[in-house]
Design a protein around this motif. Sequence first.
Motif, PDB file in Angstrom:
ATOM      1  N   ARG A  77       0.860  -1.183   0.000  1.00 34.72           N
ATOM      2  CA  ARG A  77       0.000   0.000   0.000  1.00 34.72           C
ATOM      3  C   ARG A  77       0.893   1.229   0.000  1.00 34.72           C
ATOM      4  NH1 ARG A  77      -2.586  -3.858   2.851  1.00 34.72           N
ATOM      5  NH2 ARG A  77      -4.833  -4.084   2.618  1.00 34.72           N
ATOM      6  N   ILE A  78       0.931   1.910  -1.126  1.00 34.96           N
ATOM      7  CA  ILE A  78       1.800   3.079  -1.264  1.00 34.96           C
ATOM      8  C   ILE A  78       1.019   4.211  -1.899  1.00 34.96           C
ATOM      9  CG2 ILE A  78       3.888   1.678  -1.517  1.00 34.96           C
ATOM     10  CD1 ILE A  78       3.720   2.371  -4.562  1.00 34.96           C
ATOM     11  N   GLU A  79       1.601   5.389  -1.924  1.00 38.04           N
ATOM     12  CA  GLU A  79       1.029   6.512  -2.661  1.00 38.04           C
ATOM     13  C   GLU A  79       1.651   6.571  -4.051  1.00 38.04           C
ATOM     14  OE1 GLU A  79       1.199  10.286  -0.790  1.00 38.04           O
ATOM     15  OE2 GLU A  79       0.051   9.671   0.970  1.00 38.04           O
ATOM     16  N   ALA A  80       0.911   7.124  -4.992  1.00 35.95           N
ATOM     17  CA  ALA A  80       1.432   7.292  -6.345  1.00 35.95           C
ATOM     18  C   ALA A  80       2.736   8.076  -6.295  1.00 35.95           C
ATOM     19  CB  ALA A  80       0.401   8.019  -7.209  1.00 35.95           C
ATOM     20  N   GLY A  81       3.730   7.607  -7.033  1.00 35.10           N
ATOM     21  CA  GLY A  81       5.035   8.254  -7.038  1.00 35.10           C
ATOM     22  C   GLY A  81       6.032   7.626  -6.095  1.00 35.10           C
ATOM     23  N   VAL A 167      -1.476  -4.977  -5.155  1.00 37.91           N
ATOM     24  CA  VAL A 167      -0.840  -3.760  -4.642  1.00 37.91           C
ATOM     25  C   VAL A 167      -1.797  -2.591  -4.841  1.00 37.91           C
ATOM     26  CG1 VAL A 167       1.076  -2.126  -4.888  1.00 37.91           C
ATOM     27  CG2 VAL A 167       1.495  -4.582  -5.132  1.00 37.91           C
ATOM     28  N   TRP A 168      -2.019  -1.823  -3.779  1.00 34.09           N
ATOM     29  CA  TRP A 168      -2.852  -0.625  -3.853  1.00 34.09           C
ATOM     30  C   TRP A 168      -1.947   0.597  -3.972  1.00 34.09           C
ATOM     31  CZ3 TRP A 168      -8.043  -0.349  -4.399  1.00 34.09           C
ATOM     32  CH2 TRP A 168      -8.777  -1.500  -4.117  1.00 34.09           C
ATOM     33  N   VAL A 169      -2.169   1.358  -5.029  1.00 37.24           N
ATOM     34  CA  VAL A 169      -1.449   2.620  -5.227  1.00 37.24           C
ATOM     35  C   VAL A 169      -2.439   3.739  -4.922  1.00 37.24           C
ATOM     36  CG1 VAL A 169      -0.070   4.026  -6.787  1.00 37.24           C
ATOM     37  CG2 VAL A 169      -0.044   1.531  -7.016  1.00 37.24           C
ATOM     38  N   TYR A 170      -2.337   4.300  -3.719  1.00 40.92           N
ATOM     39  CA  TYR A 170      -3.280   5.314  -3.265  1.00 40.92           C
ATOM     40  C   TYR A 170      -2.986   6.668  -3.910  1.00 40.92           C
ATOM     41  CZ  TYR A 170      -4.646   2.072   0.486  1.00 40.92           C
ATOM     42  OH  TYR A 170      -5.114   0.992   1.198  1.00 40.92           O
ATOM     43  N   PRO A 171      -3.977   7.567  -3.887  1.00 37.33           N
ATOM     44  CA  PRO A 171      -3.722   8.924  -4.408  1.00 37.33           C
ATOM     45  C   PRO A 171      -2.652   9.626  -3.569  1.00 37.33           C
ATOM     46  CG  PRO A 171      -6.078   8.531  -4.091  1.00 37.33           C
ATOM     47  CD  PRO A 171      -5.365   7.392  -3.442  1.00 37.33           C
ATOM     48  N   ARG A 172      -1.962  10.563  -4.186  1.00 35.85           N
ATOM     49  CA  ARG A 172      -1.026  11.393  -3.427  1.00 35.85           C
ATOM     50  C   ARG A 172      -1.800  12.179  -2.368  1.00 35.85           C
ATOM     51  NH1 ARG A 172       1.207  11.527  -8.687  1.00 35.85           N
ATOM     52  NH2 ARG A 172       3.447  11.083  -8.732  1.00 35.85           N
ATOM     53  N   SER A 173      -1.150  12.453  -1.240  1.00 36.95           N
ATOM     54  CA  SER A 173      -1.832  13.183  -0.172  1.00 36.95           C
ATOM     55  C   SER A 173      -0.836  14.035   0.597  1.00 36.95           C
ATOM     56  CB  SER A 173      -2.567  12.220   0.768  1.00 36.95           C
ATOM     57  OG  SER A 173      -1.640  11.385   1.437  1.00 36.95           O
ATOM     58  N   ARG A 174      -1.383  14.946   1.376  1.00 39.68           N
ATOM     59  CA  ARG A 174      -0.585  15.793   2.264  1.00 39.68           C
ATOM     60  C   ARG A 174      -1.193  15.728   3.661  1.00 39.68           C
ATOM     61  NH1 ARG A 174       1.944  15.481  -1.564  1.00 39.68           N
ATOM     62  NH2 ARG A 174       2.944  17.073  -2.875  1.00 39.68           N
ATOM     63  N   ALA A 175      -0.373  15.824   4.678  1.00 35.34           N
ATOM     64  CA  ALA A 175      -0.868  15.857   6.053  1.00 35.34           C
ATOM     65  C   ALA A 175      -1.455  17.242   6.321  1.00 35.34           C
ATOM     66  CB  ALA A 175       0.260  15.557   7.024  1.00 35.34           C
ATOM     67  N   GLU A 259      -7.399  14.299 -10.811  1.00 37.66           N
ATOM     68  CA  GLU A 259      -6.444  13.632  -9.936  1.00 37.66           C
ATOM     69  C   GLU A 259      -6.123  14.513  -8.729  1.00 37.66           C
ATOM     70  OE1 GLU A 259      -5.351  10.464 -10.182  1.00 37.66           O
ATOM     71  OE2 GLU A 259      -6.835  10.399 -11.775  1.00 37.66           O
ATOM     72  N   THR A 260      -6.022  15.823  -8.961  1.00 34.09           N
ATOM     73  CA  THR A 260      -5.788  16.743  -7.848  1.00 34.09           C
ATOM     74  C   THR A 260      -6.953  16.709  -6.865  1.00 34.09           C
ATOM     75  OG1 THR A 260      -4.436  18.208  -9.221  1.00 34.09           O
ATOM     76  CG2 THR A 260      -5.381  19.157  -7.219  1.00 34.09           C
ATOM     77  N   ALA A 261      -8.181  16.682  -7.400  1.00 36.31           N
ATOM     78  CA  ALA A 261      -9.363  16.647  -6.539  1.00 36.31           C
ATOM     79  C   ALA A 261      -9.382  15.373  -5.701  1.00 36.31           C
ATOM     80  CB  ALA A 261     -10.626  16.731  -7.397  1.00 36.31           C
ATOM     81  N   VAL A 262      -9.063  14.236  -6.301  1.00 32.18           N
ATOM     82  CA  VAL A 262      -9.018  12.978  -5.543  1.00 32.18           C
ATOM     83  C   VAL A 262      -7.947  13.065  -4.451  1.00 32.18           C
ATOM     84  CG1 VAL A 262      -8.533  10.506  -5.700  1.00 32.18           C
ATOM     85  CG2 VAL A 262      -9.890  11.614  -7.475  1.00 32.18           C
TER      86      VAL A 262
END
Length: 396
Positions: A77-81, A167-175, A259-262
């Motif tokens: 389980r990771i984020e895109a990139g 494998v799950w590739v989650y959307p990019r995120s910020r805290a 993609e930004t909205a997700v």
Amino acid sequence: MKTGRPGRAQGQVIGPVTTAGIAVFALAVGAYVGGWQLGWVELLVVAAGCLLAMLLAVPFVLGRTRLDVTRSLSDDRIEAGETIRVHLDTMNSGRRSSRRVKLEEEIGLRIETITVPALRPGGVHAGTYSITPERRSRMFVGPAVMSRSDPLGLLRRRVPQSDATEVWVYPRSRALSPLPAGFAKDLEGPTSDTSPAGDIAFHAIRPYVMGDDRRHIHWLSTAKTGSLMVRHYVDNRRPHLAVMLDPDSGSWADEQDFETAVSVAASLVASMMRRQLPVSLRVGDTTVVGERIRGTVDTALQALTLTDTSPFTIDDLTRSAVEFARSEVGASALILVTGRTSRAELAGVASRLRRSKRLLLAPVHAEAPSMAIPGAITIAAPDLDAFAAGWLRRVR
């Protein structure tokens, strides 16, 4: 470390004759027919040579190699990139030395090839490679396929040696920082079974679970039921954030904006959940996590990973947002992540919601305009970093 299931698929052989092999066989047939009809010995020699090459290729692909292949991933389980390291351990479980073979790992449309040298009985070869998915997705690594071929590439034998690993590739995120307590309209607001645990308001008597404070044991109920019962207290001061993602395919300027909205929705939900704060999520007409639908960070992120655009009119958006606000009784603020930049449309949605919830609007557009909407806080989001900065300024 997440480990893929070891194993060996039995009896499945894929594509034994390659394109080159078909061409050589066709040339042999054509040369033979031409030589026989025209009486040209040269063509018959060509036909014999082609058939001989096909026959000599057979021993290279015959035989059974007993290999046990185990795949392990640095994470599933990771984020895109982000990058995953894949380790592929191959062991010769037979009684004879194995021949040199190639293992092909299927990763979507990509093939990763690992050469396994000849191994003695019990010998092990460790191979590694990296994957860096750039877009959110649910992908599968594998199966590992053993590939044998002759030197001319006329025949190829491909036998699956292991299962695939999800494998799950989650959307990019910020805290993101949580909403301040002042966002809640009623600091003594409603409590429910899904409210965060705390020591502010008594909610109910429930069975004891490991980790509960023993000072909260309710001895009278314990005596009646014969099992430990505790007073369940909740903290109703922390605001509950409801996040709604507008999936309308016609409102996004391009794929990158969606993609930004997700990523914006993923950042909001994951940040609140990881702080153990109440949060709800709705995509279009579907509530993913809410007061009546329990969920985890993975539940929410997996739903956002699989979400896609669909037709969703402004009337659909308004109706769904109102339903969401009514169903999430404990929510003190609702944030709408949308690609719409029409001030009139957003003001119409705000007018229907501002009486029930504090409303935040996040218009996502590469050139997101800064607009004032009566009854709402607007956070323009041309990209994820800009939204994170705007969130910090507007809600702290």
